[in-house]
Design a protein around this motif. Structure first.
Motif, PDB file in Angstrom:
ATOM      1  N   PRO B 105       0.810  -1.224   0.000  1.00  0.00           N
ATOM      2  CA  PRO B 105       0.000   0.000   0.000  1.00  0.00           C
ATOM      3  C   PRO B 105       0.845   1.278   0.000  1.00  0.00           C
ATOM      4  O   PRO B 105       0.375   2.329  -0.383  1.00  0.00           O
ATOM      5  N   GLU B 106       2.093   1.188   0.410  1.00  0.00           N
ATOM      6  CA  GLU B 106       2.927   2.395   0.508  1.00  0.00           C
ATOM      7  C   GLU B 106       3.868   2.598  -0.679  1.00  0.00           C
ATOM      8  O   GLU B 106       4.342   3.708  -0.905  1.00  0.00           O
ATOM      9  N   GLU B 164       4.264   6.304  -1.405  1.00  0.00           N
ATOM     10  CA  GLU B 164       3.303   7.077  -0.620  1.00  0.00           C
ATOM     11  C   GLU B 164       4.076   7.796   0.468  1.00  0.00           C
ATOM     12  O   GLU B 164       4.621   7.171   1.369  1.00  0.00           O
ATOM     13  N   GLY B 168       2.415  13.342   0.256  1.00  0.00           N
ATOM     14  CA  GLY B 168       1.687  13.087  -0.980  1.00  0.00           C
ATOM     15  C   GLY B 168       2.167  11.834  -1.685  1.00  0.00           C
ATOM     16  O   GLY B 168       2.882  11.012  -1.109  1.00  0.00           O
ATOM     17  N   PHE B 169       1.751  11.723  -2.931  1.00  0.00           N
ATOM     18  CA  PHE B 169       2.040  10.512  -3.702  1.00  0.00           C
ATOM     19  C   PHE B 169       3.039  10.850  -4.797  1.00  0.00           C
ATOM     20  O   PHE B 169       2.805  11.732  -5.620  1.00  0.00           O
ATOM     21  N   SER B 213       1.500  14.261  -6.336  1.00  0.00           N
ATOM     22  CA  SER B 213       0.173  14.773  -5.972  1.00  0.00           C
ATOM     23  C   SER B 213       0.152  15.014  -4.466  1.00  0.00           C
ATOM     24  O   SER B 213       0.141  14.058  -3.697  1.00  0.00           O
ATOM     25  N   ASN B 215      -1.029  15.667  -0.702  1.00  0.00           N
ATOM     26  CA  ASN B 215      -2.253  15.297   0.022  1.00  0.00           C
ATOM     27  C   ASN B 215      -3.049  16.518   0.457  1.00  0.00           C
ATOM     28  O   ASN B 215      -4.266  16.493   0.516  1.00  0.00           O
ATOM     29  N   SER B 218      -6.065  18.537  -2.700  1.00  0.00           N
ATOM     30  CA  SER B 218      -6.645  17.509  -3.554  1.00  0.00           C
ATOM     31  C   SER B 218      -6.898  18.096  -4.943  1.00  0.00           C
ATOM     32  O   SER B 218      -7.360  19.221  -5.064  1.00  0.00           O
TER      33      SER B 218
END
Lengths: 124, 449
Positions: B105-106, B164, B168-169, B213, B215, B218
């Protein structure tokens, strides 16, 4: 307009989900659950009200942005798009029967045989 | 046109039945777009567009197979008919093996091998896909046609990943490989025409792109990309040949009987590097080379760094996008046997607003500028006899997209342009008198499954 609730297949090793994680899943940026099993993503038609409502309120992204993102993944060979189902009934059946599946239905839509995810801060 | 739509739907309808799910682990998708382009002032991708032309089509068919949750094969064939720029031949757009080493997930990490599209800026990798670009074409100020083929993809390796972060991503790609060049569009960019002999057949590319991107905000997306390109010219004419061409040129023949008036030597042939290296030539010779450099090229080592800075913000029914491109060129150019290393930068930007006014209708507007020599924005340095305003472009584009169904889309677009830096070149464009002010109008229908 009814709110959407997120449903997952019973095999999915996640109990709650925050909107960021959900956004990564629907943007196809994360494609495996924490246990390594593939995530199968389902959506209603991208022009349907519930889908648009889900995109904005649960993912924090406009549905037209998702459409363009998915087109890009498909037509550059770098990913795939979610599977589209036509009705909430079909959504329920697909999520119930597909290992690793995630989808959504309206808040007031009765479901059984799937798990409704609560919105939380954690991933696990 | 109707016949064509029927033809295209006939082609795709049987496929769309099996689309999306050929089997559990594979999918087939496709798209087709037919455009009508009317370009009354300048020949846009060919002279036919001056009276309006249907000679603009893009057809793509692709598929992938998941061999395991981490291993997949994906490929696409593409046919583009773009006036006289592209003949519609079927090409392998990409064909790759994708192996994802690691996924949590990260973070995520993988590798792609084969022919892979170069993910530079927001639109390079999907520039030919109607549903993944803002209008009938990508913004020409930063994705200009001269480098489409050269920068589109590589046959090589692409490493990619995502992380992650607290803030942000972050996703990234690094790639390296080669690309075959099938047309002389880079040579047109450099010299305004096809060289008398030879050309570049193969270009070496390596690149890096980052996308972030945050966090906190948005809908905001930032990206930075860089691409290093290197190519060598093969089979150029000899110095003697170039010399002979020069002696027989009209300019020199006329100069013999006319008084030689001082001319601007600002054209490409002399502008880069020290102007004195042609001092042994007469002024008329220098002017002739400057105005028609493609005739006198005797060698080229092409080296450039393409950088692109991108920002996009989506909120409510609006999507705002801006990108800035800068090309750091450092070619070694040989004219009539004399070589010099040159440096000049090309830059461009666009600002674009898309308004998703209704469920099935969106409107967009874009302003853009481009300068072949960024240090000399006002001059007409890249000016050629047939195309005096080649050095710059400014343009305003308006368009509308009407989504008829989830498969069908109608588009209409108009562009008002000043300067011709991004006017697509094609063999024979040098026979035309190219105008400074030019507009284009296009309508298109697209189908996707």
């Amino acid at each position: 307009m009814a709110q959407a609730k997120v449903i997952v297949n019973e095999t999915v090793p996640v109990k709650d989900v925050n909107s960021l994680y959900l956004k990564r899943i629907y943007a196809m940026q994360v494609n495996k659950w924490p246990n390594g099993h593939p995530i199968k993503v389902f959506i209603l038609p991208s022009r349907s009200e519930l889908h648009k409502q889900f995109s904005v309120s649960k993912l924090g992204i406009q549905s037209y942005q998702l459409d363009r993102l998915w087109s890009r993944l498909i037509f550059t060979g770098t990913g795939k798009s979610p599977e589209v189902v036509q009705t909430q009934g079909e959504m329920l059946i697909k999520v119930k029967d597909t290992e690793g599946a995630i989808g959504y239905v309206a808040e007031d839509f009765k479901v059984d045989g799937v798990r409704v995810l609560s919105e939380g801060a954690g991933n696990e | 046109m109707n016949k064509l739509i029927v033809f295209i739907s006939g082609l795709f309808l049987p496929l769309s039945v099996l689309a999306l799910d050929v089997s559990e682990n594979s999918e087939i998708h496709g798209f087709a777009m037919q455009s009508y382009v009317y370009s009354p002032d300048n020949p846009y991708a060919g002279t036919a567009s001056r009276d309006g032309s249907f000679d603009f089509r893009e057809i793509g068919l692709n598929g992938f197979v998941e061999l395991s949750p981490s291993l997949r094969v994906a490929g696409q064939v593409l046919s583009r008919k773009v006036g006289e720029v592209d003949d519609g031949a079927l090409r392998v757009d990409f064909l790759l093996l994708d192996y994802q080493f690691y996924s949590s997930p990260e973070s995520m990490f993988g590798v792609r091998l084969g022919r892979v599209k170069n993910n530079i800026g927001f639109y390079n990798s999907s520039r030919d896909v109607p549903s993944a670009r803002p209008g009938t074409k990508v913004p020409e100020s930063v994705y200009f046609d001269s480098f489409r083929d050269a920068f589109l993809s590589v046959d090589g390796i692409n490493l990619y990943g995502a992380l992650e972060l607290e803030s942000g991503f972050l996703s990234w790609e690094i790639f390296r490989g080669n690309k075959k060049l099938e047309n002389p569009s880079v040579e047109y960019y450099m010299f305004g025409g096809a060289p008398a002999q030879g050309g570049m057949n193969d270009i070496e590319l390596s690149g890096l792109s980052l996308s972030f991107s945050p966090n906190k905000i948005s809908g905001l997306r930032l990206a930075a990309s860089a691409l290093q390109a290197y190519a060598k010219f093969d089979g150029a004419q000899s110095t003697d040949q170039a010399q002979a061409t020069l002696e027989q040129s009209d300019a020199l023949q006329n100069a013999a009987v006319q008084a030689v008036t001082p001319v601007s030597l600002g054209g490409l042939g002399l502008s880069y590097g020290s102007a004195s290296f042609f001092n042994y030539l007469s002024q008329a010779s220098q002017a002739e080379i400057a105005n028609n450099p493609s005739k006198y090229v005797t060698g080229l080592t092409f080296k450039t760094l393409y950088t692109l800075w991108s920002i996009q913000y989506g909120f409510d029914d609006w999507l705002l996008t801006a990108e800035y491109m800068r090309l750091f060129n450092s070619p070694t150019i040989s004219m009539v046997g004399t070589s010099t290393q040159q440096t000049f930068d090309t830059d461009g930007f666009y600002l674009q607003a898309e308004w998703f006014a209704m469920d099935d209708l969106s409107l967009y507007g874009r302003y853009e500028e481009m300068y072949l020599n960024a240090d000399d924005r006002n001059s007409e340095q890249f000016s050629f006899d047939y195309n005096p305003s080649h050095g710059f472009s400014k343009g305003l584009t308006f368009g509308a997209k009407w989504q008829l169904s989830s498969n069908w889309m109608l588009l209409g677009e108009m562009s008002i342009n000043d300067g011709t830096a991004w006017l697509p070149s094609y063999p024979g464009i040098e026979q035309e008198a190219i105008r400074k002010h030019w507009n284009t109008y296009s309508v298109a229908v697209s189908f996707q499954f």
